[in-house]
Structure formats: structure tokens, C-alpha cells
Design a protein around this motif. Structure first.
Motif, PDB file in Angstrom:
ATOM      1  N   LYS A 131       0.836  -1.266  -0.101  1.00 32.00           N
ATOM      2  CA  LYS A 131      -0.044   0.174   0.040  1.00 32.00           C
ATOM      3  C   LYS A 131       0.807   1.142  -0.072  1.00 32.00           C
ATOM      4  N   GLU A 134       2.109   2.003  -3.450  1.00 27.81           N
ATOM      5  CA  GLU A 134       1.104   2.558  -4.195  1.00 27.81           C
ATOM      6  C   GLU A 134       1.007   3.938  -4.006  1.00 27.81           C
ATOM      7  N   GLU A 135       1.056   4.451  -2.903  1.00 24.60           N
ATOM      8  CA  GLU A 135       0.951   5.720  -2.316  1.00 24.60           C
ATOM      9  C   GLU A 135       2.150   6.590  -2.839  1.00 24.60           C
TER      10      GLU A 135
END
Ligand code: GSH
Length: 208
Positions: A131, A134-135
Motif C-alpha cells: 500500500k 502505491e501511495e
């Protein structure tokens, strides 16, 4: 006189770059995070967070947080023009970018590098890291768009200390593979920063 507690390739690169750009008098004290030197009791007395870097000014004033160090160095050496002055509107954007980098981009990177600190689920670290990746890509994508429209630097034609921070963070590519291929305007900024003689000295020192 400044003393910078540093570790190669770490967040000490930003204040190190600011000190070099400012032509300030400083010494480096190696605090190798790979060897765990940031957890030594003597270092924890200086910086109870157990993080690198730490900056000591004139032998007695101690501070942590690399972005804060960069702001202080810019303010104490105005002739180096590392930040717009207090009477310039562009100072607002200087604060904006540096805060965004230290408040959004860098924490996402730290989540990637230390996922176990961000979940109580022993099996959940991969998800945290994924995650975070992705950020990071989303954030670099937006910064790249900004640079495409308003670059080559964060403040347009004017190099500032926040660009040093971009240079540092964009070099941490394990958390964002092929950063420079994916974000060409970020690469352009990083190349311009790397070509500066002061930054060359920092790069060489960090490379060992
Ligand atoms: N926001 C802090 C972050 C500092 C930080 O996390 N530094 C890393 C090296 S890049 C560190 O000390 N890691 C060791 C650890 O957290 O155990 C800053 O920019 O000064």
C-alpha cells in the motif's frame, strides 16, 4: 559551527546538502543505522527518537527532523538563497513543498521500509509495504505533473532547499522501482540537483 550525525544514504542527506550549499562550517559524525549506532545510549541522549539525522549547532543546540534542519540552515545562511525570504510570497510554496515531502512522501517511504511498525498483524507487513508503494507512486506522479507544468524546480526556475529534499527522497527507489523512468520531470530535477558542485560533494561522501 554545525555537527551533523549522519548515516550514508539516509535522511541526513538533506541537511548535509543544505550545509554544503550554504558553505557552512560543519563536521560529520557517522551514526551508521545499518550497524545500529542510532540505538546507542549516548546517541539516544541526543536524539531520543533513535533516528538519523541529528544536528547540533554551536556545540549545544540540538535538533532532530531533517526538514526542520533544512529550514534552519536556509534561514541562517540567507546569502545561499536556499529559500525565498520571509517577505516573498514564494516562501509559502517553499514551506508547502518541504512540509508535503516530510509529511506525506517520506512517511509513506518509512511505512515501506519499516512495515512492522504499522501493523499489529505479523502477517500483514507485505500489505502495508504494498500500500505504501502505491501511495509513493501516486505522490511522485502528482509532483511530476507539477514539475512538468511549473518546473524544472519545485519553485519554477529557482532552486531551493526543498529540491534537495526531492533529490534525497527520489533516490530511495526500492520503495518506488524505476522512479526516474516513470517520472521524467522528477529525474530532470534530480539531475539538475546532482550536477551542483555542493551536491556532488554530498553524493560522493554518501557513496563512501
Ligand atoms: N522524519 C525523520 C525521519 C528520520 C528517519 O526515519 N531516519 C531513518 C534513516 S533514513 C532512521 O533513522 N531509521 C532508523 C530507525 O528508524 O530505526 C527525519 O527526516 O529526520
Amino acid at each position: 559551527m554545525y555537527t551533523l550525525y549522519w548515516s550514508p544514504g539516509s535522511a541526513s542527506m538533506a541537511p548535509h546538502g543544505a550545509l554544503e550549499e550554504a558553505g557552512a562550517r560543519y563536521e560529520l559524525r557517522l551514526t551508521n543505522t545499518d550497524a545500529g549506532a542510532h540505538r546507542d545510549p549516548a546517541y539516544l541522549k541526543l536524539n531520543p527518537n533513535g533516528r538519523v539525522p541529528t544536528l547540533v549547532v554551536d556545540g549545544s543546540f540540538v535538533m532532530f527532523e531533517s526538514a526542520a534542519m533544512v529550514m534552519l540552515i536556509a534561514d541562517r545562511h540567507p546569502e545561499a538563497r536556499l529559500a525565498p525570504g520571509p517577505d516573498e510570497m514564494a516562501r509559502g510554496h517553499f514551506y508547502q513543498w518541504l512540509t508535503h515531502l516530510t509529511n506525506s512522501v517520506q512517511p509513506a517511504m518509512l511505512r515501506y521500509y519499516y512495515p512492522e511498525r504499522h501493523t499489529t498483524d505479523a502477517g500483514g507487513t507485505e500489505a502495508v509495504a504494498n500500500k505504501a508503494m502505491e501511495e509513493i507512486a501516486t505522490l511522485w506522479g502528482r509532483i511530476d505533473q507539477h514539475l512538468a507544468a511549473h518546473g524544472p524546480y519545485l519553485l519554477g526556475d529557482r532552486f531551493c532547499a526543498a529540491d534537495i529534499f526531492v533529490f534525497m527522497l527520489s533516490g530511495w527507489q526500492q520503495c518506488c522501482p524505476n522512479t526516474y523512468e516513470r517520472f521524467p520531470h522528477l529525474k530532470r530535477l534530480a539531475d539538475l540537483a546532482a550536477a551542483r558542485p555542493a551536491m556532488q560533494r554530498v553524493i560522493q561522501k554518501n557513496a563512501g
